[in-house]
Design an enzyme around this catalytic site. Structure first.
Site, PDB file in Angstrom:
ATOM      1  N   VAL A  64       0.811  -1.222   0.000  1.00  0.00           N
ATOM      2  CA  VAL A  64       0.000   0.000   0.000  1.00  0.00           C
ATOM      3  C   VAL A  64       0.846   1.274   0.000  1.00  0.00           C
ATOM      4  O   VAL A  64       0.369   2.333  -0.404  1.00  0.00           O
ATOM      5  CB  VAL A  64      -1.013   0.038   1.188  1.00  0.00           C
ATOM      6  CG1 VAL A  64      -2.035  -1.069   1.076  1.00  0.00           C
ATOM      7  CG2 VAL A  64      -0.303   0.025   2.533  1.00  0.00           C
ATOM      8  N   SER A 143      -7.707   3.921  14.697  1.00  0.00           N
ATOM      9  CA  SER A 143      -7.314   3.340  15.993  1.00  0.00           C
ATOM     10  C   SER A 143      -7.777   4.306  17.074  1.00  0.00           C
ATOM     11  O   SER A 143      -8.053   5.479  16.778  1.00  0.00           O
ATOM     12  CB  SER A 143      -5.781   3.244  16.045  1.00  0.00           C
ATOM     13  OG  SER A 143      -5.317   3.032  17.358  1.00  0.00           O
ATOM     14  N   TYR A 156       2.996   6.298  14.855  1.00  0.00           N
ATOM     15  CA  TYR A 156       1.701   5.588  14.742  1.00  0.00           C
ATOM     16  C   TYR A 156       0.547   6.531  15.094  1.00  0.00           C
ATOM     17  O   TYR A 156      -0.454   6.615  14.391  1.00  0.00           O
ATOM     18  CB  TYR A 156       1.716   4.375  15.675  1.00  0.00           C
ATOM     19  CG  TYR A 156       0.539   3.420  15.515  1.00  0.00           C
ATOM     20  CD1 TYR A 156       0.558   2.427  14.544  1.00  0.00           C
ATOM     21  CD2 TYR A 156      -0.577   3.505  16.346  1.00  0.00           C
ATOM     22  CE1 TYR A 156      -0.520   1.539  14.405  1.00  0.00           C
ATOM     23  CE2 TYR A 156      -1.648   2.632  16.217  1.00  0.00           C
ATOM     24  CZ  TYR A 156      -1.605   1.636  15.243  1.00  0.00           C
ATOM     25  OH  TYR A 156      -2.672   0.765  15.110  1.00  0.00           O
ATOM     26  N   ALA A 158       0.528   9.794  15.104  1.00  0.00           N
ATOM     27  CA  ALA A 158       0.417  10.847  14.078  1.00  0.00           C
ATOM     28  C   ALA A 158      -0.302  10.307  12.845  1.00  0.00           C
ATOM     29  O   ALA A 158      -1.195  10.963  12.286  1.00  0.00           O
ATOM     30  CB  ALA A 158       1.802  11.363  13.705  1.00  0.00           C
ATOM     31  N   LYS A 160      -2.420   7.783  12.612  1.00  0.00           N
ATOM     32  CA  LYS A 160      -3.834   7.467  12.867  1.00  0.00           C
ATOM     33  C   LYS A 160      -4.667   8.748  13.026  1.00  0.00           C
ATOM     34  O   LYS A 160      -5.815   8.795  12.583  1.00  0.00           O
ATOM     35  CB  LYS A 160      -3.973   6.543  14.080  1.00  0.00           C
ATOM     36  CG  LYS A 160      -3.357   5.145  13.863  1.00  0.00           C
ATOM     37  CD  LYS A 160      -4.012   4.378  12.704  1.00  0.00           C
ATOM     38  CE  LYS A 160      -3.520   2.944  12.601  1.00  0.00           C
ATOM     39  NZ  LYS A 160      -4.131   2.191  11.499  1.00  0.00           N
TER      40      LYS A 160
HETATM   41  N1  LIG Z   1      -4.604  -4.978  16.739  1.00  0.00           N
HETATM   42  C1  LIG Z   1      -4.910  -3.875  17.391  1.00  0.00           C
HETATM   43  O1  LIG Z   1      -4.951  -3.841  18.623  1.00  0.00           O
HETATM   44  C2  LIG Z   1      -5.236  -2.622  16.617  1.00  0.00           C
HETATM   45  C3  LIG Z   1      -5.841  -1.553  17.294  1.00  0.00           C
HETATM   46  C4  LIG Z   1      -6.199  -0.419  16.591  1.00  0.00           C
HETATM   47  C5  LIG Z   1      -5.977  -0.342  15.237  1.00  0.00           C
HETATM   48  N2  LIG Z   1      -5.389  -1.388  14.589  1.00  0.00           N
HETATM   49  C6  LIG Z   1      -5.220  -1.261  13.144  1.00  0.00           C
HETATM   50  O2  LIG Z   1      -5.942  -2.308  12.518  1.00  0.00           O
HETATM   51  C7  LIG Z   1      -5.404  -2.547  11.227  1.00  0.00           C
HETATM   52  C8  LIG Z   1      -5.285  -4.049  11.010  1.00  0.00           C
HETATM   53  O3  LIG Z   1      -4.297  -4.565  11.882  1.00  0.00           O
HETATM   54  P1  LIG Z   1      -4.421  -5.990  12.601  1.00  0.00           P
HETATM   55  O4  LIG Z   1      -4.490  -5.720  14.043  1.00  0.00           O
HETATM   56  O5  LIG Z   1      -5.449  -6.809  11.954  1.00  0.00           O
HETATM   57  O6  LIG Z   1      -2.942  -6.526  12.324  1.00  0.00           O
HETATM   58  P2  LIG Z   1      -2.370  -7.729  11.442  1.00  0.00           P
HETATM   59  O7  LIG Z   1      -0.901  -7.599  11.580  1.00  0.00           O
HETATM   60  O8  LIG Z   1      -3.012  -9.004  11.855  1.00  0.00           O
HETATM   61  O9  LIG Z   1      -2.814  -7.375   9.958  1.00  0.00           O
HETATM   62  C9  LIG Z   1      -2.213  -6.343   9.212  1.00  0.00           C
HETATM   63  C10 LIG Z   1      -2.048  -6.807   7.782  1.00  0.00           C
HETATM   64  O10 LIG Z   1      -1.506  -5.719   7.017  1.00  0.00           O
HETATM   65  C11 LIG Z   1      -0.582  -6.260   6.098  1.00  0.00           C
HETATM   66  N3  LIG Z   1       0.377  -5.238   5.668  1.00  0.00           N
HETATM   67  C12 LIG Z   1       1.397  -4.708   6.390  1.00  0.00           C
HETATM   68  N4  LIG Z   1       2.077  -3.834   5.633  1.00  0.00           N
HETATM   69  C13 LIG Z   1       1.485  -3.810   4.416  1.00  0.00           C
HETATM   70  C14 LIG Z   1       1.730  -3.108   3.222  1.00  0.00           C
HETATM   71  N5  LIG Z   1       2.761  -2.253   3.097  1.00  0.00           N
HETATM   72  N6  LIG Z   1       0.910  -3.320   2.167  1.00  0.00           N
HETATM   73  C15 LIG Z   1      -0.108  -4.199   2.259  1.00  0.00           C
HETATM   74  N7  LIG Z   1      -0.387  -4.904   3.364  1.00  0.00           N
HETATM   75  C16 LIG Z   1       0.400  -4.710   4.437  1.00  0.00           C
HETATM   76  C17 LIG Z   1       0.089  -7.396   6.856  1.00  0.00           C
HETATM   77  O11 LIG Z   1       0.724  -8.313   5.973  1.00  0.00           O
HETATM   78  C18 LIG Z   1      -1.089  -7.985   7.620  1.00  0.00           C
HETATM   79  O12 LIG Z   1      -1.688  -9.032   6.888  1.00  0.00           O
HETATM   80  C19 LIG Z   1      -4.099  -1.776  11.179  1.00  0.00           C
HETATM   81  O13 LIG Z   1      -4.286  -0.588  10.423  1.00  0.00           O
HETATM   82  C20 LIG Z   1      -3.821  -1.435  12.626  1.00  0.00           C
HETATM   83  O14 LIG Z   1      -3.058  -0.251  12.757  1.00  0.00           O
HETATM   84  C21 LIG Z   1      -5.004  -2.517  15.246  1.00  0.00           C
END
Ligand SMILES: NC(=O)c1ccc[n+]([C@@H]2O[C@H](COP(=O)([O-])OP(=O)(O)OC[C@H]3O[C@@H](n4cnc5c(N)ncnc54)[C@H](O)[C@@H]3O)[C@@H](O)[C@H]2O)c1
Length: 252
Positions: A64, A143, A156, A158, A160
């Site tokens: 991405v 987030s 992170y 910044a 979000k």
């Molecule tokens: N897990 C939490 O507690 C939490 C809380 C708030 C927000 N988030 C956000 O939720 C979203 C999903 O995260 P998750 O918790 O499911 O984590 P995850 O690590 O399980 O999934 C993230 C996915 O993004 C993919 N990815 C990473 N870099 C990439 C890139 N450059 N291009 C394409 N794909 C890429 C990874 O391969 C992975 O499959 C993220 O944006 C994260 O910041 C997570």
């Protein structure tokens, strides 16, 4: 009847966690899924699962943060399913909670390029055909770090906060062209990103995770149901909202 019958959803970060959960749920609700991730093996497994359950899906590789990779992935998706009705920008990475003085320029660029520029890259590649179709839904996974400090480090948080502003501006600019853009602000959720941190049982981390009103961390499926709400007509009057799904983290 599913809530997303005849819709096509392009989901980034679909190889794991919340992106995978959205892919499976949206497919169950009738959508064709373009499952995109930098981890092609990961998304292939999700696509197989969807097909086993009788759904339709394709796996595409995407970075991405790289606009040319994004353009190729969107083109590949459109070649399979002709249109994109729902875009979920879910891909993201953590900065290991680094304060600014411990954030190298390289780490800053990485986090901003994936978590914030990535949302801009994919949205810009998908939006023109949504506007041509006079309808489309964009869901950005932000987030609680879009509202408060402590959910990540300097870069992170910044990024979000940036997603929140970007989502509001998207609605402002394209709401009257049939586009609904909203964001979800998840709290602590067990996923690929957090599994190791939660398993390590670090006392400070677990205290902040478990001291929310829900008393626990959430599951990717609990974020996916919120995303389904935003993707479907159930949220037809919602534009530019940053919706917390956080076990109550933000009431603290
Ligand atoms: N897990 C939490 O507690 C939490 C809380 C708030 C927000 N988030 C956000 O939720 C979203 C999903 O995260 P998750 O918790 O499911 O984590 P995850 O690590 O399980 O999934 C993230 C996915 O993004 C993919 N990815 C990473 N870099 C990439 C890139 N450059 N291009 C394409 N794909 C890429 C990874 O391969 C992975 O499959 C993220 O944006 C994260 O910041 C997570």
């Amino acid at each position: 009847m599913g809530k997303l019958d005849n819709k096509v959803a392009f989901i980034t970060g679909a190889g794991s966690g919340m992106g995978a959960a959205q892919s499976l749920l949206f497919a169950k609700e009738g959508a064709k899924i373009i499952a995109a991730d930098i981890n092609l093996e990961g998304v292939k497994k999700i696509v197989e699962k969807i097909k086993e359950d009788g759904g339709e899906a394709v796996a595409v590789e995407i970075d991405v943060s790289d606009s040319s990779s994004v353009k190729d992935a969107v083109k590949e998706g459109l070649e399979s399913f002709e249109r994109i009705d729902v875009l979920s920008n879910t891909a993201g990475v953590l900065d290991d909670y680094a304060p600014t003085l411990e954030t190298s320029e390289e780490l800053w660029d990485k986090i901003i390029n994936i978590n914030l520029k990535g949302v801009y890259n994919v949205t810009n590649a998908v939006l023109p055909q949504m506007i041509d179709n006079k309808e489309g839904v964009v869901i950005n996974i932000a987030s609680i770090a879009a509202f408060v400090a402590g959910g990540g480090g300097a870069a992170y948080t910044a990024a979000k906060h940036g997603i929140a502003g970007y989502t509001k501006q998207l609605s402002f600019d394209y709401g009257n062209k049939g586009i609904r853009a909203n964001a979800i602000a998840p709290g602590a959720v067990e996923s690929g990103m957090t599994k190791e941190i939660f398993e390590s049982g670090d006392a400070a981390v677990m205290e902040s995770v478990n001291s929310v009103p829900a008393g626990r961390y959430g599951s990717p499926e609990e974020i996916a149901t919120a995303a389904l709400f935003l993707a479907s007509e159930d949220s037809s009057f919602m534009h530019g909202a940053i919706m917390p799904v956080d076990g109550g983290w933000l009431v603290k």
